[in-house]
Design a protein around this motif. Structure first.
Motif, PDB file in Angstrom:
ATOM      1  N   ILE A   1       0.841  -1.207   0.000  1.00  0.00           N
ATOM      2  CA  ILE A   1       0.000   0.000   0.000  1.00  0.00           C
ATOM      3  C   ILE A   1       0.873   1.251   0.000  1.00  0.00           C
ATOM      4  O   ILE A   1       0.655   2.182  -0.785  1.00  0.00           O
ATOM      5  CB  ILE A   1      -0.938  -0.007   1.217  1.00  0.00           C
TER       6      ILE A   1
ATOM      7  N   SER B   1       3.024   1.643  -3.401  1.00  0.00           N
ATOM      8  CA  SER B   1       2.195   1.874  -4.592  1.00  0.00           C
ATOM      9  C   SER B   1       1.502   3.232  -4.537  1.00  0.00           C
ATOM     10  O   SER B   1       1.448   3.955  -5.543  1.00  0.00           O
ATOM     11  CB  SER B   1       1.155   0.757  -4.750  1.00  0.00           C
ATOM     12  N   THR B   2       0.998   3.618  -3.363  1.00  0.00           N
ATOM     13  CA  THR B   2       0.317   4.920  -3.270  1.00  0.00           C
ATOM     14  C   THR B   2       1.317   6.074  -3.345  1.00  0.00           C
ATOM     15  O   THR B   2       0.984   7.135  -3.879  1.00  0.00           O
ATOM     16  CB  THR B   2      -0.513   5.021  -1.984  1.00  0.00           C
TER      17      THR B   2
ATOM     18  N   LEU C   1       1.107   8.957  -6.089  1.00  0.00           N
ATOM     19  CA  LEU C   1       1.148  10.358  -5.639  1.00  0.00           C
ATOM     20  C   LEU C   1       2.221  11.137  -6.385  1.00  0.00           C
ATOM     21  O   LEU C   1       1.986  12.270  -6.844  1.00  0.00           O
ATOM     22  CB  LEU C   1       1.420  10.391  -4.133  1.00  0.00           C
TER      23      LEU C   1
ATOM     24  N   SER D   1      -1.954   7.400   1.134  1.00  0.00           N
ATOM     25  CA  SER D   1      -3.360   7.209   0.760  1.00  0.00           C
ATOM     26  C   SER D   1      -4.208   8.374   1.232  1.00  0.00           C
ATOM     27  O   SER D   1      -5.076   8.876   0.498  1.00  0.00           O
ATOM     28  CB  SER D   1      -3.895   5.900   1.366  1.00  0.00           C
TER      29      SER D   1
ATOM     30  N   LEU E   1      -3.416  11.331  -1.003  1.00  0.00           N
ATOM     31  CA  LEU E   1      -4.038  11.155  -2.323  1.00  0.00           C
ATOM     32  C   LEU E   1      -5.526  11.468  -2.280  1.00  0.00           C
ATOM     33  O   LEU E   1      -6.059  12.135  -3.175  1.00  0.00           O
ATOM     34  CB  LEU E   1      -3.822   9.726  -2.815  1.00  0.00           C
TER      35      LEU E   1
END
Length: 565
Positions: free
Chosen positions: A130, A133-134, A138, A180, A183
């Motif tokens: 998580i 990847s985020t 971003l 997250s 984002l």
């Protein structure tokens, strides 16, 4: 006839060569990122999934609490705030981090039949996926970064040297959820549809609040660093920006603001329900206790004595591996090349490079200045530490003991700044052939210096499974247990208490023993070797009106005794 290549053809040839070089460099960086991730998880992936992050103290406390959540979701434990430790004390989840967001994937893994130790490692791996990847998304969407620099920033964030050093306190890894939240906030702010913007903002606020309900320090550092960054961003834009921000927050983007505040307020309810009673009983970290964990000036580049690239040099310089210090708390500095890149970017942004980047440049500068200020206020300035003002007046600061763990959150901001710096470098060298290789070479250096011989710390799942299997079932009449006097052998007291918590959580049998950041009032059962331990057990039972339903577990002999002391 001439053999000279025409100018246009030569330019095309150079561009083709540059493209090939960039592809080779990108492939090398991708391979290095994969290798870094494998190295980070080496004690789990290459041992038959046997290694578990952490030690047999704090890590097993976390696993025991996650097991409580799993049992509560399954309807086996009566109340979410009452893990069956320190029995029969109520609300003991409020004595430490609640780990709620960890509990969701953990419980799914347990429901799928995976044992507690591997379920915990599944949570850690999921957080890595998580977070990296985020961060990549971003960097690509909000910073318009190239795939190479976005990937590099994601790897530096997810698998940094300081992350490897601190993964033994896995609550710090909650920072992987921070991209997250950012984002969601940026998507809400830029959404042309007000209902969607409000929904995204509410989701961001909810996620941040639940981070408080998962890992308090990480969330508190994230919230305070974000507010400091916002203030700096507004100030460097002058009065026009302050007016513009106020208008957008409270007029043009009011649904977004309301959505974020609403989501955050709702998500904060369980946190307040759990921790306000603990706060009201007077729990706080005295400033004298906090002082033992403060960093020194050089700790900003202190990656530990076991860092593969810098450890020996920095130890010889008296920066890393100093005996008598809280090494697990002060060796959270940046690796030197990363810090140099961060500083160079900050200076470039101060020098006017941010004007080329617009909003991203100002945000990058605000992040860099906030990170530096957050570090500087922790230092000793001629016998005075500015952190004392924060400890005294900022809400929640008195719950913070280890201030330099703020580095884990600052790493996220610093990686954003490094991505901005590499993008500035990449664009400045667009017309210079020799600079084509500079960013990949710098990237490889940044990745290599994250390697650490010692970390992450680990213990073995197979040993824990075998040990638990060696314990016979408790007597049928036993409804709760305590550890027999002296039954821990030569183990440290905190490891023995964690033994009790793991047995309790896995067997579903309450225990009078336990360990956490805070202890119940009147509970003094931490030292099994204390000659007065049996009397203290008897006193705890008397205070709580416990009787023959309590039995004793002798860990050394792996036997149960039905008689209370």
């Amino acid at each position: 006839m001439t053999n000279q290549i025409p100018t246009t053809d030569r330019r095309h040839s150079l561009q083709a060569g540059d493209t090939r070089s960039q592809r080779i460099g990108f492939a090398a960086v991708v391979l290095s990122v994969v290798m870094l991730g494998l190295y980070f998880y080496r004690s789990w992936l290459f041992t038959g999934f046997d290694g578990v992050f952490g030690d047999t103290g704090d890590a097993r406390i976390l696993i025991a609490i996650l097991e409580h959540w799993h049992r509560w979701f399954a309807g086996l434990d009566p109340h979410w705030s009452d893990p069956i430790f320190f029995y029969p004390e109520r609300g003991v989840l409020g004595f430490t981090d609640a780990y709620f967001l960890y509990a969701l994937p953990y419980s799914l893994a347990r429901a799928a039949g995976i044992d507690p130790f591997r379920s915990f490692m599944v949570v850690m791996l999921l957080l890595s996926l998580i977070g990296t990847s985020t961060f990549y998304i971003l960097a690509r969407r909000c910073l318009s970064a190239s795939a190479l620099t976005a990937l590099l920033g994601a790897a530096l964030f997810g698998f940094a040297n300081m992350m490897a050093l601190k993964i033994g306190h896995a609550q710090s890894y909650c920072v992987m959820l921070l991209p997250s939240a950012v984002l969601l906030s940026t998507a809400a702010w830029s959404s042309p549809r007000k209902p969607l913007g409000a929904l995204l903002a509410a989701s961001s606020g909810l996620l941040l609040a639940l981070m408080f309900f998962t890992a308090y320090l990480t969330a508190w550092f994230a919230a305070t660093l974000a507010m400091l960054t916002f203030v700096i961003y507004a100030v460097i834009g002058g009065r026009p920006r302050m007016v513009t921000l106020s208008r957008r927050l409270f007029v043009e983007r009011r649904p977004v603001t309301i959505g974020f505040v609403t989501g955050f307020a709702l998500g904060l309810v369980p946190f307040l329900v759990l921790y306000v009673p603990v706060l009201l009983r007077g729990t706080a970290r005295p400033f004298d206790e906090v002082q033992g964990f403060f960093p020194q000036l050089a700790d900003i580049i202190n990656p530990g004595a076991d860092n593969i690239v810098w450890g020996r040099l920095l130890k010889s310089l008296g920066i890393a591996g100093i005996e008598g210090r809280q090494l697990g708390e002060v060796e959270l500095g940046y690796t030197p090349l990363l810090f140099a890149t961060f500083l160079a970017t900050m200076l470039a942004l101060l020098g006017g490079a941010r004007r080329k980047l617009g909003v991203a440049g100002d945000v990058g500068l605000a992040l860099a200045l906030a990170v530096m200020l957050y570090w500087l206020v922790q230092l000793d300035w001629f016998g005075y530490r500015p952190w004392h003002v924060i400890w005294e007046y900022v809400p929640g600061a008195k719950g913070v003991r280890t201030t330099f763990r703020s580095q884990i959150v600052a790493l996220f901001a610093s990686c954003v700044v490094v991505v901005i710096g590499l993008e500035l470098l990449r664009h400045s060298g667009a017309s210079k052939t020799w600079l084509v290789w500079l960013v990949p070479v710098l990237a490889l250096g940044l990745l290599t210096e994250q390697l650490n011989r010692k970390s992450p710390p680990r213990f073995w799942r197979s040993e824990q499974i075998a040990w638990l299997a060696s314990l016979p079932p408790a007597p049928a009449a036993c409804r709760a247990f305590y550890l027999s006097p002296g039954s821990g052998g030569t183990k440290e007291w905190w490891e023995i208490q964690s033994d009790a918590m793991i047995v309790s959580a896995v067997r579903g049998l309450p225990t009078l023993n336990g360990n956490s950041s805070w202890w119940p009032k009147g509970w003094q059962l931490n030292d099994l070797g204390d000659p007065s331990y049996p009397a203290k057990v008897a006193e705890w039972m008397r205070q709580n009106k416990l009787g023959p339903e309590v039995c004793a577990l002798d860990l050394a002999a792996a036997t149960w005794h039905p008689a209370a002391p």
